[in-house]
Write a protein that holds these residues in place. Structure first.
Motif, PDB file in Angstrom:
ATOM      1  N   GLY A 234       0.816  -1.212   0.000  1.00  0.00           N
ATOM      2  CA  GLY A 234       0.000   0.000   0.000  1.00  0.00           C
ATOM      3  C   GLY A 234       0.848   1.260   0.000  1.00  0.00           C
ATOM      4  N   ALA A 235       1.926   1.240   0.789  1.00  0.00           N
ATOM      5  CA  ALA A 235       2.827   2.395   0.809  1.00  0.00           C
ATOM      6  C   ALA A 235       3.487   2.598  -0.548  1.00  0.00           C
ATOM      7  CB  ALA A 235       3.889   2.195   1.883  1.00  0.00           C
ATOM      8  N   SER A 236       3.851   1.506  -1.198  1.00  0.00           N
ATOM      9  CA  SER A 236       4.477   1.602  -2.529  1.00  0.00           C
ATOM     10  C   SER A 236       3.488   2.162  -3.556  1.00  0.00           C
ATOM     11  CB  SER A 236       4.974   0.225  -2.968  1.00  0.00           C
ATOM     12  OG  SER A 236       5.911  -0.289  -2.050  1.00  0.00           O
ATOM     13  N   LYS A 237       2.236   1.724  -3.503  1.00  0.00           N
ATOM     14  CA  LYS A 237       1.228   2.221  -4.445  1.00  0.00           C
ATOM     15  C   LYS A 237       0.874   3.678  -4.162  1.00  0.00           C
ATOM     16  CE  LYS A 237      -0.278   0.222  -7.283  1.00  0.00           C
ATOM     17  NZ  LYS A 237       0.262   0.052  -8.666  1.00  0.00           N
ATOM     18  N   ALA A 238       0.946   4.070  -2.883  1.00  0.00           N
ATOM     19  CA  ALA A 238       0.653   5.465  -2.550  1.00  0.00           C
ATOM     20  C   ALA A 238       1.645   6.403  -3.214  1.00  0.00           C
ATOM     21  CB  ALA A 238       0.678   5.646  -1.037  1.00  0.00           C
ATOM     22  N   GLU A 239       2.891   5.948  -3.295  1.00  0.00           N
ATOM     23  CA  GLU A 239       3.936   6.784  -3.892  1.00  0.00           C
ATOM     24  C   GLU A 239       3.686   7.024  -5.371  1.00  0.00           C
ATOM     25  OE1 GLU A 239       8.834   6.850  -4.197  1.00  0.00           O
ATOM     26  OE2 GLU A 239       7.800   5.154  -3.275  1.00  0.00           O
TER      27      GLU A 239
END
Length: 506
Positions: A234-239
């Motif tokens: 999720g953190a990677s997709k947020a970026e």
């Protein structure tokens, strides 16, 4: 090679002294083997960064795909760490350590020879999986090799210094290999590290097992792995997609709920993946929190400084790596001074909280650097102070989060240690990158499209402030959590009321 000899009888029936333990005598060489492996794992978090433009030109893929060369490694590494820690406890630390080295070497060779981006990303993911197996085993091996508490503290200080500077070393090594060889050598170099590590492990390490070996729980494994995967993904997709994207929200919410379910299930699971007794200690919790927030700030600094050096100041890959050299040296020097001098005079609360304050000050100094700044004006002092913070606070936190753990839980504690660092890095980069992108866009909207460079620098300035905030928030929280009077070279034998409350809750 040792030889067997027959000793003459001892007069008076006295007992012969026990023969020296060869494993104990070679403990510092064994630590060197573990450090080589750990450095290899942490180098790979950054070594590819400066090589990405060359990789993209060679394999021909889009900018959107480029980030997955780094993310695939961090995603597999972070999400499989809890499982990797329990494997070390269950099947023997040396065995799991060597399996991790072999698998990592094979994946690196495949990645170096990758004919297309799909193969490279798959190889990076496999690298991350074997790194998750190896990293907890490395920390737990240190705990069983060093039986003297003062020597254990020294070993952790050395380990932390290597861990703290490895990411910066990865940037330097990646630049050298890319400029003077080929980007593929950022993969092939791991085979060299791994071979040295395997030979050394076979010769110097011994397989330690616990009488009450833990069994693996399938439900705990699924819940823990899926929960961490959800947060990191999720953190990677947020970026890339933004915080309001459906896949981002679903991953973060799903990962959070799965981790809550994981913690609750550990209370009733007969064979928990992470026994809650491992985290029921406020000192250990403070160490894990320091690693989480500290790594969030550190990796954000690495990322934005790399872009600043190459995109704003026009540095080459190797010059970018050299620009980080003062930080590496500072980490090593301060970590040594912390272990040899500061621990004799200061409490752990003072060392950790003070180090985080210093690291945050270094990040704050970097906010003064602009497109026309000289390296020595603001960047160099900022790097040195940030390195001092890493060398004292984060290096000490590695030991603090591992100390006092029962031998049977050493692998699980090592996994939590690494999970905190990986989550901190992933979440820090994702969250702070969002603020940077927003600041960049707002600056362009206010000043026009011609102010691209100024907008970029403004965005980085916002990022540095958030990194400083992560350091300073860690200083406040860990300063409140670490038990007063706790020192690095001794363990507190006094019960703490907050520990009893936490233990009752979990």
């Amino acid at each position: 090679m040792s030889t067997n000899t027959i000793e003459p009888p001892v007069p008076g029936g006295a007992q012969l002294a026990a023969p020296p333990n060869p494993h104990h005598e070679r403990r510092w060489l064994a630590l060197g083997v573990i450090l080589i492996a750990q450095m290899m794992l942490l180098l790979d978090a950054t070594i590819v960064n400066v090589a990405l433009p060359s990789v993209q030109a060679d394999l021909g893929f889009s900018d959107d795909t480029r980030g997955w060369v780094v993310t695939a490694y961090l995603l597999a590494f972070g999400s499989l760490l809890l499982l990797g820690g329990r494997l070390a406890d269950a099947f023997g630390r040396k065995n799991v350590f060597i399996v991790g080295l072999v698998g990592f070497a094979i994946a690196s060779a495949v990645g170096g020879a990758a004919p297309n981006i799909e193969t490279l990303i798959a190889a990076r993911a496999v690298q991350g999986g074997f790194a998750a197996v190896m990293a907890p085993a490395a920390l737990s091996l240190i705990m069983v090799i060093f039986t003297d508490l003062k020597e254990l503290n020294k070993a952790f200080a050395i380990f932390g210094a290597v861990a703290g500077s490895s990411s910066a070393i990865g940037l330097l090594l990646g630049g050298v290999l890319t400029d003077y060889a080929n980007w593929r050598w950022t993969m092939y170099v791991n085979v060299v590290f791994a071979v040295v590590g395997i030979v050394g492990a076979l010769a110097l390490l011994h397989n330690s097992t616990e009488p009450n070996k833990p069994k693996l729980s399938v439900p705990s494994t699924i819940l823990g792995t899926a929960g961490v995967f959800g947060l990191v993904f999720g953190a990677s997709k947020a970026e890339t997609d933004g915080w309001d994207a459906a896949i981002t929200l679903a991953s973060l919410i799903g990962g959070g709920l799965l981790l809550i379910a994981f913690v609750m299930f550990q209370k009733i699971d007969r064979h928990p993946l992470v026994p809650l007794r491992v985290v029921a200690d406020r000192n250990r919790g403070a160490g894990l929190l320091t690693l989480l927030l500290g790594q969030a700030g550190v990796f954000a600094l690495f990322l934005f400084l790399t872009y600043y050096f190459q995109g704003v100041l026009g540095y080459s890959p190797i010059k970018t790596g050299l620009a980080f050299l003062p930080m590496m040296v500072t980490v090593a020097v301060v970590a040594t001074l912390t272990q040899s001098v500061l621990v004799q005079r200061l409490t752990m609360r003072a060392i950790v909280a003070g180090g985080l304050i210093i690291g945050g000050t270094g990040a704050a100094l970097l906010t003064q650097a602009d497109a026309s700044s000289h390296y020595a004006a603001w960047v160099l002092p900022g790097l040195i102070l940030a390195g001092a913070g890493i060398g004292s606070a984060i290096v000490s936190a590695v030991a603090l989060a591992q100390m006092g753990v029962e031998p049977r839980d050493a692998g699980a504690a090592g996994a939590l240690n690494n999970v905190s660092q990986q989550l901190g890095a992933a979440l820090g980069i994702a969250v702070i990158s969002t603020f940077v992108a927003t600041a960049n866009s707002n600056y362009l909207a206010d000043h026009g499209s011609a102010a691209v460079v100024d907008a970029t620098v403004h965005g980085f300035t916002v990022g540095y402030w958030w990194a400083a905030g992560a350091f300073w928030a860690g200083a406040v929280l860990t300063g409140a959590l670490i038990r007063g009077g706790t020192r690095f070279h001794q363990e507190s034998g006094q019960p703490d009321p907050l520990d009893e409350i936490v233990g009752g809750l979990i």
